[in-house]
Design an enzyme around this catalytic site. Structure first.
Site, PDB file in Angstrom:
ATOM      1  N   ASP A  62      65.236 -74.253 -72.002  1.00 19.83           N
ATOM      2  CA  ASP A  62      64.151 -73.702 -71.191  1.00 19.83           C
ATOM      3  C   ASP A  62      63.032 -74.704 -70.938  1.00 19.83           C
ATOM      4  OD1 ASP A  62      65.161 -71.015 -70.939  1.00 19.83           O
ATOM      5  OD2 ASP A  62      64.686 -70.741 -73.058  1.00 19.83           O
ATOM      6  N   ASP A 108      62.401 -69.675 -74.780  1.00 19.97           N
ATOM      7  CA  ASP A 108      62.130 -70.173 -76.130  1.00 19.97           C
ATOM      8  C   ASP A 108      63.152 -71.185 -76.618  1.00 19.97           C
ATOM      9  OD1 ASP A 108      64.305 -68.563 -76.433  1.00 19.97           O
ATOM     10  OD2 ASP A 108      63.486 -67.339 -78.062  1.00 19.97           O
ATOM     11  N   ASN A 158      14.670 -67.228 -61.276  1.00 25.80           N
ATOM     12  CA  ASN A 158      16.022 -67.742 -61.451  1.00 25.80           C
ATOM     13  C   ASN A 158      16.534 -67.477 -62.864  1.00 25.80           C
ATOM     14  OD1 ASN A 158      18.197 -69.424 -60.206  1.00 25.80           O
ATOM     15  ND2 ASN A 158      17.746 -70.738 -61.958  1.00 25.80           N
ATOM     16  N   ASP A 207      19.678 -65.168 -63.891  1.00 28.85           N
ATOM     17  CA  ASP A 207      20.767 -65.672 -64.723  1.00 28.85           C
ATOM     18  C   ASP A 207      21.056 -64.734 -65.888  1.00 28.85           C
ATOM     19  OD1 ASP A 207      21.104 -67.823 -63.094  1.00 28.85           O
ATOM     20  OD2 ASP A 207      20.143 -69.289 -64.412  1.00 28.85           O
ATOM     21  N   ASN A 236      19.456 -68.039 -49.577  1.00 24.40           N
ATOM     22  CA  ASN A 236      18.124 -68.446 -50.039  1.00 24.40           C
ATOM     23  C   ASN A 236      17.633 -69.714 -49.366  1.00 24.40           C
ATOM     24  OD1 ASN A 236      17.843 -66.275 -51.728  1.00 24.40           O
ATOM     25  ND2 ASN A 236      18.549 -67.358 -53.566  1.00 24.40           N
ATOM     26  N   ASP A 274      64.661 -65.640 -69.437  1.00 25.91           N
ATOM     27  CA  ASP A 274      66.006 -65.589 -69.993  1.00 25.91           C
ATOM     28  C   ASP A 274      66.283 -64.149 -70.402  1.00 25.91           C
ATOM     29  OD1 ASP A 274      68.454 -66.293 -70.921  1.00 25.91           O
ATOM     30  OD2 ASP A 274      67.751 -67.445 -72.645  1.00 25.91           O
ATOM     31  N   GLU A 285      23.997 -73.427 -61.459  1.00 24.68           N
ATOM     32  CA  GLU A 285      23.996 -74.032 -62.787  1.00 24.68           C
ATOM     33  C   GLU A 285      24.627 -73.147 -63.849  1.00 24.68           C
ATOM     34  OE1 GLU A 285      20.558 -71.371 -62.779  1.00 24.68           O
ATOM     35  OE2 GLU A 285      21.181 -72.921 -61.382  1.00 24.68           O
TER      36      GLU A 285
END
Length: 881
Positions: free
Chosen positions: A627, A623, A716, A720, A691, A354, A312
């Site tokens: 291109d 540019d 958990n 996290d 797990n 270029d 999650e």
């Protein structure tokens, strides 16, 4: 009801589209005067005050694809994650069991759970809010302007400030800022691929021969989101923002974008874990329900396990890591338009670029103006100046250099003796442009053309020498080419200039008149290499990025520049060579050729595509108008803030400074960002996979739940928190040195290889708790559960450091301070929790003092085992992260 709402939405869209069609068709048949009257404007455009009032009334010229989600709604949505939902479910059951039906009611568990929900939701909201703000600030750093008439003067304004009735000036490379009715056009070709999918540009005119049947058939209407391929125009804005043709189609055109291989890989890993969860969780629920005979507890346990093995945190880690990477790149003058392109930046192993402004200083100086025999000739400068001065298209660096040289020599007033009659703009097939001038005080007209040497020689029949036109025979052509080649070898870019006096009348001039002309001579420009270019190419090479030059310029000039910056070019391919090869043959050459010269826009895009088909990840830096196709084709298109609109629109990344050194810093940050995301994915995939088997084994063999649902959720949440600092972690230098591609097989291999190891050590801990410490009865279950809580949390925080590097953690490679601090604090909190009021409230019990040394012994053995597996894995597969 849903079906009815959809039909209503479709009806509204259809009506909006019909209304837009009617307005476009009406605008296409109105005269210029009627248009000015309709929109309340005039030939000189709006005054600044009028434009401001209209902008306040009509709103900004922006297509709003969807209304932004209000902040308070985002805040509420932060509490709808699976983690929060299961926590609230546990809180509801706890409220019933511990408050409603209990003989001695206790609020402790409910308060703790609600606190966890609040903390989890607030942290997620803050992270996402910061990431959203970062993305918004990055977008604001890059803007596109357009030329409009305001107060009777041509003024550059941001596109979002354009209003209906504005008079817009267009030239090659411009994006159309709104829907426009064309008032004047000269050889105007518009690329409408964004709307129609047609790759060929469409010619537009100021007048129509017959009323069009549909909006797209109106040849005097230009649409927002399209671009000028060549030519020039003046037009009046007839619709802006959501009222444009593009605006009415926005929802259909902006459907879900195709996922990159990186995004698909993450979805595949998440999907695999979710499928395994959907199989394992019901099994765990049934096993615990039947063996423990407490179906409510079994259900809550199964739901908690489901949350524990769901990645999650992945969306938040991805978003915050990409946003952090984008902000860091912004500090290095690199703006990321699309966050997901950071991964492609890091994976790039070939950079196509270029020459002008990247390898060179982008400060072109006119050095020489010579006749056909190589002598200085001011007449050549004069005619070249007149061509550049009077053209209405976009003046490139050579045009500006020509005008600057005339200014330095005090000859800017040359233009006063002439007035322009007509012109034909530059395009990439002819590679030249022309103007027709007439003497201001007479009737004499002349056509002046400048362009690439080879193309100019094809249209010349004579040469001017000492004031006389002499036939341009083969020997003189050879002499002229020799002079041009000599200049090229000196590093000068060369163009030729020609003229003729007998030209068609006004309004009758065409490309066909570019024939039997008189070659006047050559103009040579110096664009010296950047001092930093050689260092930058070496730095990119040191990070596994090969630089390939794709240029429309002469190969000799390009080769000279490449040599000066340390880029090996033993051979070069020309555009004509590229056209003569099939893709298989070209695929062989692109692996060894570093210089491609005299390329058209389509040829540049083809070279990029063939490199991609050879399994390279391609970056393209450009540019110019020429291109845009290659920028669109590349895996990561890179442009600069001063680029033409179509180049910036096609690019994924914008450089605020046109420098390869800036690019190299972006590559490093892209790889660092990608590496941190892969770290979390591998941690989550392997840990969650392991797990599942740990919980399944415990459910089968234990007479009680291995951990209470609330304990699993707290563990958990703590885990996290320990990983939130991953976006701030550093990457090993050897990882940064090489391009990093998404490897789906590597993720799966890692998950199936390392996941069972963590499961084995969980089972080892079960055995120690059950048989050594004798926590094997229902009465002693809290001690067992607490023992596994501590072991599980510490092993999960340890694995963060074991997985984050292929080296020996802590000794050869140390995590960043934020990650060290977060994992250390979480570990201390996990050990201390059973001895606190909170631990007591969630049914934890203080384990034996001898258990902690056992935990550290098991963790040490776990670390050594993983390190041995790591060495074997790296030797066998050549990778770790």
């Amino acid at each position: 009801m849903a079906k009815k709402r959809t039909s209503k939405t479709e009806l509204i869209r259809a009506l909006e589209k019909k209304q837009m069609e009617r307005e476009v068709l009406l605008s296409s048949i109105l005269t210029d005067e009627q248009l000015y009257m309709t929109y309340g404007t005039q030939v000189g455009g709006f005054s600044s005050e009028q434009a401001e009032e209209i902008l306040d009334e009509k709103g900004p010229n922006i297509i709003e694809e969807a209304k932004p989600t209000p902040v308070f709604v985002k805040f509420l949505l932060s509490f709808t994650s699976p983690f929060s939902i299961v926590l609230l479910l546990v809180a509801a059951v706890s409220f019933i069991t511990e408050m409603v039906t209990a003989s001695e009611p206790s609020w402790a568990t409910v308060i703790i759970i609600v606190t966890l929900v609040v903390v989890s939701g607030v942290v997620q909201f803050v992270q996402e809010f910061k990431s959203d703000n970062a993305a918004r600030r990055l977008k604001e750093m890059v803007s596109s302007n357009t030329a409009v008439l305001r107060d009777s003067k041509v003024t550059e304004i941001p596109m979002h400030d354009v209003v209906p009735g504005d008079i817009v000036h267009l030239s090659a490379g411009d994006m159309l800022p709104a829907d426009l009715r064309i008032l004047f056009a000269k050889d105007l070709f518009i690329g409408q691929a964004a709307l129609t999918g047609e790759s060929e540009p469409v010619e537009k005119f100021s007048q129509i021969k017959a009323p069009p049947k549909t909006a797209l058939e109106a040849v005097n209407i230009g649409f927002m989101g399209t671009n000028v391929v060549s030519g020039a125009a003046r037009a009046i804005v007839i619709a802006t923002g959501n009222h444009t043709y593009l605006g009415t189609l926005a929802r259909e055109l902006t459907g879900k974008k195709a996922q990159t291989s990186f995004e698909r890989g993450i979805s595949d890993v998440s999907g695999l874990l979710l499928r395994l969860m959907l199989i394992m969780v019901p099994v765990i629920f049934l096993i615990n329900g039947f063996t423990k005979n407490d179906w409510v507890s079994a259900f809550l346990f199964a739901m908690s396990v489901a949350v524990g093995i769901t990645p999650e945190l992945l969306p938040m880690i991805m978003t915050s890591t990409l946003a952090k990477g984008a902000l860091t790149m912004a500090k290095h003058k690199t703006i990321v338009k699309n966050l997901s392109s950071i991964q492609s930046f890091g994976a790039m192993d070939v950079l196509c670029t270029d020459k002008t402004g990247t390898l060179t200083q982008d400060k072109i100086v006119l050095e020489k103006y010579l006749d056909v025999y190589g002598n200085d000739d001011r007449g050549v400068l004069k005619h070249t100046f007149l061509n550049s001065y009077f053209q209405t298209g976009m003046k490139n660096l050579m045009d500006l250099a020509i005008i600057e040289r005339a200014r330095k020599e005090g000859n800017l007033d040359w233009f006063r003796a002439y007035r322009k009659i007509d012109e034909i703009p530059f395009d990439f097939n002819r590679r030249r442009m022309s103007v027709v001038l007439q003497e201001a005080d007479g009737e004499k007209r002349q056509l002046i053309t400048k362009g690439a040497v080879e193309e100019m020689l094809k249209i010349c029949s004579y040469a001017l020498y000492q004031g006389k036109a002499i036939p341009l025979d083969d020997s003189l052509k050879a002499e002229a080419l020799k002079i041009s080649d000599t200049l090229n070898e000196e590093g000068l870019r060369v163009i030729a200039v020609a003229q003729k006096n007998k030209v068609a009348g006004e309004g009758e001039f065409s490309v066909n008149d570019e024939a039997r002309m008189v070659l006047m001579g050559f103009v040579g420009f110096l664009d010296p290499p950047k001092e930093s270019a050689k260092q930058a190419i070496e730095a990119l090479r040191g990070h596994g990025v090969r630089v390939v030059v794709l240029t429309g310029d002469n190969e000799k000039v390009a080769a000279t520049v490449c040599k000066k910056v340390g880029l090996s070019t033993p051979e070069a391919l020309l555009g004509s060579d590229v056209d003569a090869m099939n893709d298989n043959a070209l695929g062989t050459y692109v692996e060894r050729v570093n210089l491609f010269a005299k390329l058209s826009p389509a040829q540049k895009a083809r070279v990029v595509r063939v490199l991609q088909e050879n399994d390279h990840v391609i970056g393209y830096l450009g540019d110019g108008i020429n291109d845009a196709p290659a920028l669109h084709q590349a895996d990561v298109g890179i442009s600069v803030d001063g680029a033409v609109d179509i180049a910036k629109e096609s690019a994924h990344i914008i450089l605020l400074e046109k420098s390869l050194m800036v690019l190299e810093e972006g590559v490093i940050e892209g790889r660092r960002t990608f590496g941190n995301i892969v770290k979390y994915i591998k941690m989550a995939a392997s840990g969650n996979f392991g797990n599942m088997f740990s919980v399944l084994a415990a459910s089968v063999f234990l007479p009680f739940l291995p951990m209470l649902p609330i304990q699993i959720l707290i563990q958990n949440l703590l885990y996290d928190f320990s990983q939130i600092a991953i976006p701030l972690d550093r990457m090993d230098e050897d990882y940064i040195k090489q391009p990093q591609k998404w490897n789906a097989k590597g993720i799966a291999r890692f998950m199936f290889g390392l996941g069972p190891v963590s499961s084995l050590f969980d089972i080892f801990a079960f055995v120690v708790l059950f048989f050594v410490f004798k926590y094997n009865t229902t009465e002693l279950a809290p001690y067992f559960q607490t023992g596994w809580f501590i072991m599980g949390l510490l092993s999960q925080t340890l694995i963060v450091h074991l997985i984050r590097t292929r080296k020996v953690p802590f000794f050869e490679s140390r995590a960043s301070f934020p990650l060290l601090a977060s994992t250390l604090l979480v570990s201390i909190a996990g050990i201390a929790l059973p001895y606190t009021y909170v631990g007591e409230a969630v049914s934890m019990a203080p384990v034996s003092v001898w258990y902690l040394p056992c935990v550290f012994a098991m963790l040490s053995l776990y670390a050594v085992t993983v390190q041995f597996i790591k060495v074997f894995y790296v030797r066998k597969f050549g990778e770790w992260i």
